[in-house]
Design a protein around this motif. Structure first.
Motif, PDB file in Angstrom:
ATOM      1  N   SER A 311       0.838  -1.193   0.000  1.00 37.09           N
ATOM      2  CA  SER A 311       0.000   0.000   0.000  1.00 37.09           C
ATOM      3  C   SER A 311       0.876   1.247   0.000  1.00 37.09           C
ATOM      4  O   SER A 311       2.005   1.233   0.512  1.00 37.09           O
ATOM      5  CB  SER A 311      -0.912  -0.003   1.226  1.00 37.09           C
ATOM      6  OG  SER A 311      -0.149   0.122   2.411  1.00 37.09           O
ATOM      7  N   PRO A 312       0.401   2.360  -0.570  1.00 30.75           N
ATOM      8  CA  PRO A 312       1.213   3.593  -0.601  1.00 30.75           C
ATOM      9  C   PRO A 312       1.596   4.088   0.792  1.00 30.75           C
ATOM     10  O   PRO A 312       2.649   4.715   0.952  1.00 30.75           O
ATOM     11  CB  PRO A 312       0.287   4.593  -1.311  1.00 30.75           C
ATOM     12  CG  PRO A 312      -0.642   3.748  -2.123  1.00 30.75           C
ATOM     13  CD  PRO A 312      -0.855   2.508  -1.326  1.00 30.75           C
ATOM     14  N   ALA A 313       0.777   3.806   1.799  1.00 33.76           N
ATOM     15  CA  ALA A 313       1.082   4.284   3.147  1.00 33.76           C
ATOM     16  C   ALA A 313       2.285   3.577   3.755  1.00 33.76           C
ATOM     17  O   ALA A 313       3.010   4.152   4.574  1.00 33.76           O
ATOM     18  CB  ALA A 313      -0.132   4.111   4.048  1.00 33.76           C
ATOM     19  N   ILE A 314       2.519   2.325   3.374  1.00 32.17           N
ATOM     20  CA  ILE A 314       3.626   1.547   3.965  1.00 32.17           C
ATOM     21  C   ILE A 314       4.766   1.392   2.974  1.00 32.17           C
ATOM     22  O   ILE A 314       5.931   1.592   3.303  1.00 32.17           O
ATOM     23  CB  ILE A 314       3.110   0.169   4.437  1.00 32.17           C
ATOM     24  CG1 ILE A 314       2.052   0.362   5.533  1.00 32.17           C
ATOM     25  CG2 ILE A 314       4.254  -0.695   4.940  1.00 32.17           C
ATOM     26  CD1 ILE A 314       1.444  -0.919   6.036  1.00 32.17           C
ATOM     27  N   ASN A 315       4.466   0.979   1.741  1.00 29.67           N
ATOM     28  CA  ASN A 315       5.469   0.881   0.671  1.00 29.67           C
ATOM     29  C   ASN A 315       6.666   0.047   1.106  1.00 29.67           C
ATOM     30  O   ASN A 315       7.811   0.527   1.173  1.00 29.67           O
ATOM     31  CB  ASN A 315       5.911   2.281   0.229  1.00 29.67           C
ATOM     32  CG  ASN A 315       6.731   2.235  -1.050  1.00 29.67           C
ATOM     33  OD1 ASN A 315       6.627   1.280  -1.821  1.00 29.67           O
ATOM     34  ND2 ASN A 315       7.537   3.264  -1.286  1.00 29.67           N
ATOM     35  N   ASP A 316       6.400  -1.223   1.400  1.00 28.74           N
ATOM     36  CA  ASP A 316       7.445  -2.144   1.862  1.00 28.74           C
ATOM     37  C   ASP A 316       7.435  -3.379   0.971  1.00 28.74           C
ATOM     38  O   ASP A 316       6.945  -4.441   1.362  1.00 28.74           O
ATOM     39  CB  ASP A 316       7.194  -2.511   3.324  1.00 28.74           C
ATOM     40  CG  ASP A 316       8.277  -3.420   3.894  1.00 28.74           C
ATOM     41  OD1 ASP A 316       9.320  -3.578   3.228  1.00 28.74           O
ATOM     42  OD2 ASP A 316       8.066  -3.978   4.980  1.00 28.74           O
ATOM     43  N   PRO A 317       7.955  -3.293  -0.253  1.00 28.83           N
ATOM     44  CA  PRO A 317       7.897  -4.435  -1.171  1.00 28.83           C
ATOM     45  C   PRO A 317       8.679  -5.650  -0.688  1.00 28.83           C
ATOM     46  O   PRO A 317       8.377  -6.781  -1.081  1.00 28.83           O
ATOM     47  CB  PRO A 317       8.482  -3.871  -2.476  1.00 28.83           C
ATOM     48  CG  PRO A 317       9.296  -2.690  -2.064  1.00 28.83           C
ATOM     49  CD  PRO A 317       8.598  -2.114  -0.870  1.00 28.83           C
ATOM     50  N   ALA A 318       9.684  -5.453   0.163  1.00 24.89           N
ATOM     51  CA  ALA A 318      10.450  -6.602   0.664  1.00 24.89           C
ATOM     52  C   ALA A 318       9.561  -7.508   1.515  1.00 24.89           C
ATOM     53  O   ALA A 318       9.665  -8.744   1.466  1.00 24.89           O
ATOM     54  CB  ALA A 318      11.648  -6.122   1.473  1.00 24.89           C
ATOM     55  N   THR A 319       8.670  -6.896   2.314  1.00 25.63           N
ATOM     56  CA  THR A 319       7.731  -7.702   3.090  1.00 25.63           C
ATOM     57  C   THR A 319       6.774  -8.454   2.169  1.00 25.63           C
ATOM     58  O   THR A 319       6.440  -9.621   2.412  1.00 25.63           O
ATOM     59  CB  THR A 319       6.940  -6.798   4.052  1.00 25.63           C
ATOM     60  OG1 THR A 319       7.823  -6.283   5.040  1.00 25.63           O
ATOM     61  CG2 THR A 319       5.826  -7.574   4.741  1.00 25.63           C
ATOM     62  N   ALA A 320       6.336  -7.801   1.114  1.00 27.19           N
ATOM     63  CA  ALA A 320       5.476  -8.478   0.143  1.00 27.19           C
ATOM     64  C   ALA A 320       6.195  -9.663  -0.488  1.00 27.19           C
ATOM     65  O   ALA A 320       5.604 -10.730  -0.697  1.00 27.19           O
ATOM     66  CB  ALA A 320       5.015  -7.494  -0.924  1.00 27.19           C
TER      67      ALA A 320
END
Length: 429
Positions: A311-320
């Motif tokens: 999500s734009p609020a978190i923006n953590d692709p590594a967690t995804a």
């Protein structure tokens, strides 16, 4: 088709019943929790009354012992407060960081077992203190020694609880816990390996099993009359026996994990009439989904964690990407199992109960469809999704590859359009 012992549908049903005993006999979790607290409280009271009456070993003055017992007894009350405070904070952290549907720490047996044990320590300390103060001037050292040992055990449980709470707010531990529960559930549900020819033959045998009601029997709909709830468990054994006694067949229209509200069609009964209250007795419901009979839930949780990370609020692709690792593992594990487990016959091979269950396409949709669009804005997540679908298409049976290839083509096309330079450098197919 005859109802002999060699009937394929009958043999398949018996195999499933043996392999999934936990599904057919839902354990009353809430009852176990209450019973644990009751047993500890009663045990503490009994021990608190009996122990001061024993005259074993050296004795000490009763006054200091009573003071010690009351101090320890009321001290464990603060321990219980810490338990619930920690529970609230951890759940709030997990809900805001991962997903509000993740209740791993809250449902951990160590939480309510620690609470039950501290209740027992409290009851023992107060009961023994009152028993000593009313009758004794001296008491065996066994009483304060027992109180100290019980307190040390309570502190050990508290330390274990703190460790579990700390682990539950770590991403890796939470993802692993979800995957572990999913593996356990899959092993209970899907006991047959997947083979296209065998799966087709089994499905045909079950579909052609002798219907319970006579031809032309009337079908009646049973609707839910209570407030909105989530179906958590369906007692298959009870429903098969119920249908056999009434010589009818039951086709459930909702599966574990579904939310039913007033007026929703719960099931269709053919060849007889069953009141809604009877069917409700065979269901375990609650306010949220559980892992008990809901194999789609692990996919939903992992996808939710990845969606929130993207999500734009978190923006953590590594967690995804970490969540996608676990999703790939679960999909590959399921690809080798026969997923057709929703039909049940009685001892004579008559089809008595059907329950809708997720198929392969449903699992793939839950795992990746929402992420397809969210990952489009992140080259890392989109590339990891491409790798997931590519490896999945190579390792699963051919008959299950089409639904994966469709999504792989979309990801590849989106990557080439949005990140042509990165996609070419990465060597995406």
């Amino acid at each position: 088709m005859s109802g002999s012992a060699d009937d394929p549908a009958r043999l398949h049903t018996r195999e499933r019943l043996r392999g999934r005993g936990a599904i057919l006999r839902p354990p009353p979790r809430a009852m176990r929790r209450d019973l644990a607290q009751l047993v500890c409280a009663v045990g503490g009271a009994a021990l608190g009354v009996a122990l001061p009456r024993l005259s074993l070993g050296p004795e000490v003055d009763a006054g200091p012992v009573v003071t010690l017992l009351f101090t320890l007894g009321f001290g464990v009350i603060s321990l219980v407060s810490i338990i619930y405070s920690m529970l609230f904070l951890v759940i709030q952290f997990s809900a805001s960081t991962f997903t509000p549907r993740l209740g791993l720490f809250r449902d951990d047996p160590i939480v309510w077992r620690t609470f039950a044990f501290t209740v027992g320590v409290f009851v023992f300390s107060i009961t023994s203190g009152l028993a000593i103060g009313a009758r004794k001037t001296a008491v065996s050292t066994l009483v304060p020694g027992t109180a100290m040992v019980l307190t040390l055990i309570a502190l050990t449980l508290m330390r274990t609880l703190q460790t579990r709470a700390f682990l539950s707010i770590q991403l890796g531990h939470s993802l692993t816990a979800i995957a572990t529960r999913a593996h356990r559930l899959f092993d209970e549900l899907y006991v047959r390996p997947y083979d296209p020819e065998t799966a087709t033959a089994t499905a045909t045998a079950t579909a052609t099993a002798r219907p319970a009601p006579p031809p032309g029997a009337v079908t009646t709909a049973v609707r839910w009359s209570g407030p909105a709830v989530v179906v958590q468990r369906i007692d298959v054994r009870a429903l098969v026996g119920l249908a056999e006694r009434h010589d009818c067949s039951i086709a459930f229209l909702v599966a574990p994990g579904a939310t039913v509200s007033r007026g929703v069609k719960l099931a269709e009964v053919t060849g007889g009439e069953l009141p809604e209250a009877v069917l409700r007795d065979a269901l375990e419901t609650g306010v949220e989904r559980t892992f008990d009979q809901d194999p789609d839930l692990p996919f939903r949780l992992l996808a939710d964690i990845a969606l929130r990370a993207l999500s734009p609020a978190i923006n953590d692709p590594a967690t995804a990407a970490d969540s996608l690792d676990r999703l790939e593992d679960l999909l590959i594990r399921l690809s080798g199992h026969d997923l057709s487990i929703g039909q049940f016959t009685d001892g004579d091979g008559r089809l008595r109960l059907t329950i809708p269950v997720p198929d392969w396409e449903r699992y793939v949709r839950t795992a990746v469809d929402d992420l397809l669009f969210s990952a489009a804005g992140s080259p890392m997540a989109l590339r990891r999704l491409h790798d997931l679908l590519g490896r999945l298409a190579e390792r699963i049976p051919e008959s299950r590859r089409e639904v994966v290839r469709e999504r792989l083509q979309w990801v590849d096309r989106t990557g080439r359009e949005r990140y042509p330079f990165l996609w070419a450098r990465a060597g995406a197919a």
